[in-house]
Design an enzyme around this catalytic site. Sequence first.
Site, PDB file in Angstrom:
ATOM      1  N   LEU A  54       0.830  -1.208   0.000  1.00 28.84           N
ATOM      2  CA  LEU A  54       0.000   0.000   0.000  1.00 28.84           C
ATOM      3  C   LEU A  54       0.864   1.258   0.000  1.00 28.84           C
ATOM      4  CD1 LEU A  54      -2.393  -1.489   2.643  1.00 28.84           C
ATOM      5  CD2 LEU A  54      -3.048  -0.989   0.288  1.00 28.84           C
ATOM      6  N   PRO A  55       0.291   2.407  -0.409  1.00 32.38           N
ATOM      7  CA  PRO A  55       1.098   3.618  -0.572  1.00 32.38           C
ATOM      8  C   PRO A  55       1.569   4.294   0.712  1.00 32.38           C
ATOM      9  CG  PRO A  55      -0.886   3.693  -1.946  1.00 32.38           C
ATOM     10  CD  PRO A  55      -1.057   2.553  -0.987  1.00 32.38           C
ATOM     11  N   THR A  87       5.879   0.648   2.463  1.00 36.04           N
ATOM     12  CA  THR A  87       6.906   1.466   3.103  1.00 36.04           C
ATOM     13  C   THR A  87       6.209   2.495   3.971  1.00 36.04           C
ATOM     14  OG1 THR A  87       8.443   1.173   1.261  1.00 36.04           O
ATOM     15  CG2 THR A  87       8.842   3.029   2.726  1.00 36.04           C
ATOM     16  N   LYS A 172      13.922  -0.125   5.843  1.00 34.97           N
ATOM     17  CA  LYS A 172      13.551   0.414   4.524  1.00 34.97           C
ATOM     18  C   LYS A 172      13.721   1.929   4.472  1.00 34.97           C
ATOM     19  CE  LYS A 172      12.059   0.894   0.391  1.00 34.97           C
ATOM     20  NZ  LYS A 172      10.733   0.544  -0.123  1.00 34.97           N
ATOM     21  N   LYS A 247       7.948  11.095   0.183  1.00 35.07           N
ATOM     22  CA  LYS A 247       7.210  10.482   1.291  1.00 35.07           C
ATOM     23  C   LYS A 247       8.150   9.720   2.218  1.00 35.07           C
ATOM     24  CE  LYS A 247       5.814   6.421   1.416  1.00 35.07           C
ATOM     25  NZ  LYS A 247       5.286   5.063   1.198  1.00 35.07           N
TER      26      LYS A 247
END
Length: 300
Positions: A54-55, A87, A172, A247
């Site tokens: 997912l974003p 992430t 990450k 992001k």
Amino acid sequence: MGSRMANNLIKNGYKVAVHDINCNVMRMFSDMGVPTKETPFEVAEASDVVITMLPSSSHVLDVYTGPKGLLRCTNPMRPQLLIDSSTIDPQTSRKVSVAVSNCILKEKKGYWEKPVMLDAPVSGGVLAAEAGTLTFMVGGSEDAYLAAEPLFLSMGKNAIYCGGGGTGSAAKICNNLALAVSMLGVSEAFVLGQSLGISAGTLTKVLNTSSARCWSSDSYNPVPGVMEGVPASRNYAGGFASKLMAKDLNLAATSAKEGGLQCPLTYQAQEIYTELCKDGHESKDFSCVFRHYYGGQDEL
């Protein structure tokens, strides 16, 4: 990313059911004969293992704990293992992991008393997702990691156990921070080299046989005309969008501030990618910083 990972699971013989808010993706899988579900909860009802990609953190919270989400902890649930490859910030990963651990299983299997969560973000981007060569960074129970390893290696070539819940997500954002800073450094070097009369092709040879060699110079060169098959060779289309790098840098900067750390390069990289997005380049690959922030020239 998620559709390509699902395709590799299918190629490796796993039975898969999918949900996506993108109707075209749902139609693509339906045309392949893959069952599609209207909500995340319906996926959970049909699955022993659930994988999400997912974003952002808000999307993860909604898919797991929202009204149509995977978790209905008042009712026993089928999946014994839930893997989130998004992430997001480590704090959200740990929050969701706790929510999962508060649920109960419909059927206990082996030593699994309760459902288990792994945070397992990936590195490699869309091309690696398609080729099945992703690297997974995994946080959570080591027993759950070992149980999930065959799944990871059906979608990637490396799976690295990082520690307890949230450490995969932490790894990450650290990786992407280092990637952003290296891309900025390489781009600055190429722009400086061009201004001093060194062609980008020549400087690439120097960097890649010297101490400055890195992924941004030898595998993902940002100068158009130097390397085939990278976003710079196709006007920065595809690859890893600048808005996603921004992001991830926001996540790194937030974590640094919460930890009271001095991380000047983090904040500088965050500022540059935020500005790049504001200038209308949010959908271009993050290597476009060479041209659209530094004003670098194509290699002729």
